[in-house]
Enzyme design. Structure first.
Site, PDB file in Angstrom:
ATOM      1  NE  ARG A  75      84.145   9.976  55.696  1.00  0.00           N
ATOM      2  CZ  ARG A  75      83.489   9.939  56.841  1.00  0.00           C
ATOM      3  NH1 ARG A  75      82.810  11.006  57.252  1.00  0.00           N
ATOM      4  NH2 ARG A  75      83.496   8.846  57.592  1.00  0.00           N
TER       5      ARG A  75
ATOM      6  CD  GLU B  48      89.088  15.045  57.654  1.00  0.00           C
ATOM      7  OE1 GLU B  48      88.991  14.052  58.411  1.00  0.00           O
ATOM      8  OE2 GLU B  48      88.101  15.641  57.200  1.00  0.00           O
TER       9      GLU B  48
ATOM     10  CG  HIS C  68      86.167  14.475  60.512  1.00  0.00           C
ATOM     11  ND1 HIS C  68      86.650  13.733  59.472  1.00  0.00           N
ATOM     12  CD2 HIS C  68      84.942  13.956  60.778  1.00  0.00           C
ATOM     13  CE1 HIS C  68      85.771  12.812  59.126  1.00  0.00           C
ATOM     14  NE2 HIS C  68      84.720  12.934  59.912  1.00  0.00           N
TER      15      HIS C  68
END
Length: 324
Positions: free
Chosen positions: A236, A265, A285
């Site tokens: 993260r 994001e 991601h």
């Protein structure tokens, strides 16, 4: 049950074997990403069960108060994006399989892919070739180098196995408890935090984001790294202090970063200073985004819906909501 699935951006789920588990339910899949809670409230007005695609959409008290028919939220893994007290207040049961006994092999594999890509300059070499310039630089061999793994968890241990297959040495740093477990398992643990960052040719971060771990990586850690080292983050972005990585890259320590996670994001700004940085290898991601991993995760999510519909819910996070 009327089941709504959020944020299936590529309409992937209906093509996976696990989707058959929702036969008999009325299913609506949303393939876009909506941040306006008024729009979400309108879309989900009739939803009885809500399926979350990881942490893509926050579930807030404001959203919940506009969903009177909602009774179940089903997801997998950690839930920092869900207001659990608000769920309880509104009589919404949150179910989440924490899969504490299995690593995400997809995330571990992507981590290793990013390490290879950064050390061998694969994206930059591809760009140079396509531009007609042939080779653009000299990469580094992995064998004999040191992989520093921060966090003694399931994914990190899987990555350690890949590293050893490539002939790398593995060095660990983690919480007090994590270091104790690593030592008990016969692993090599750095003498100090500074020594860990200084000794590692690659540092890969594998820690869950929670209040106690937010911003655990800062300027002093990066300053201890070698100019030729690589920092990898597939966990993260919030684990790193805001702005610290960009400043460190600009200062030359570490020399490169390989990232799968970002503060905002989805990140669609091609001029973002990290995405566009010449010493950054970046992916959007996708650590868990494989057909195999999604089928595994959503099978668990659908199991939770069917268990609720059968009157025997499983993996309850706020069981006080359930009255039977």
């Amino acid at each position: 049950m009327r089941v709504h699935i959020l944020d299936d951006w590529f309409d992937t789920l209906r093509g996976l074997p696990s989707f058959a588990q929702l036969d008999g339910h009325e299913v609506t899949i949303w393939t876009d990403h909506v941040t306006d809670e008024r729009v979400l409230s309108d879309r989900l007005d009739k939803a009885e069960a809500l399926v979350l695609f990881r942490e893509r959409t926050p579930v807030t008290a404001g959203l919940l108060q506009n969903l009177p028919k909602l009774r179940l939220i089903s997801q997998r893994s950690v839930y920092p994006h869900v207001d659990v007290p608000a769920c309880t207040q509104h009589g919404v049961l949150l179910c989440s399989n924490m899969h504490s006994d299995t690593p995400s092999h997809a995330a571990a594999e992507l981590t290793w892919g990013l390490i290879l890509a950064a050390m061998r300059q694969i994206p930059q070499q591809m760009a140079s070739l396509r531009a007609g310039h042939w080779q653009m630089g000299v990469g580094k061999t992995l064998r004999g180098r040191v992989l520093g793994l921060y966090g003694y968890g399931r994914i990190a241990r899987a990555v350690a196995g890949y590293a050893r297959a490539f002939g790398m040495e593995v060095l660990w740093w983690a919480s007090d408890d994590g270091r104790a477990r690593a030592l008990a398992d016969g692993e090599a643990v750095a003498e100090s935090r500074a020594a860990f960052f200084a000794a590692s040719d690659v540092v890969s971060l594998h820690v869950r984001l929670k209040p106690a771990t937010r911003g655990i990586i800062g300027p002093a850690d990066f300053a201890a790294m070698r100019p030729g080292a690589v920092f990898v983050n597939t966990s993260r972005a919030g684990l790193v202090q805001p702005g610290a990585l960009l400043a460190a890259l600009n200062a030359g320590r570490p020399g490169m970063a390989a990232l799968d996670v970002f503060d905002a994001e989805p990140l669609v700004d091609a001029t973002d200073p990290l995405v566009s940085h010449p010493n950054v290898v970046a992916t959007p991601h996708i650590g868990y985004v494989t057909e195999d991993e999604l089928d595994l995760q959503f099978a668990d999510i659908y199991d939770q819906i069917n268990a609720y519909a059968a009157g025997a819910p499983i993996h309850m996070i706020n069981p006080e909501v359930w009255t039977g």
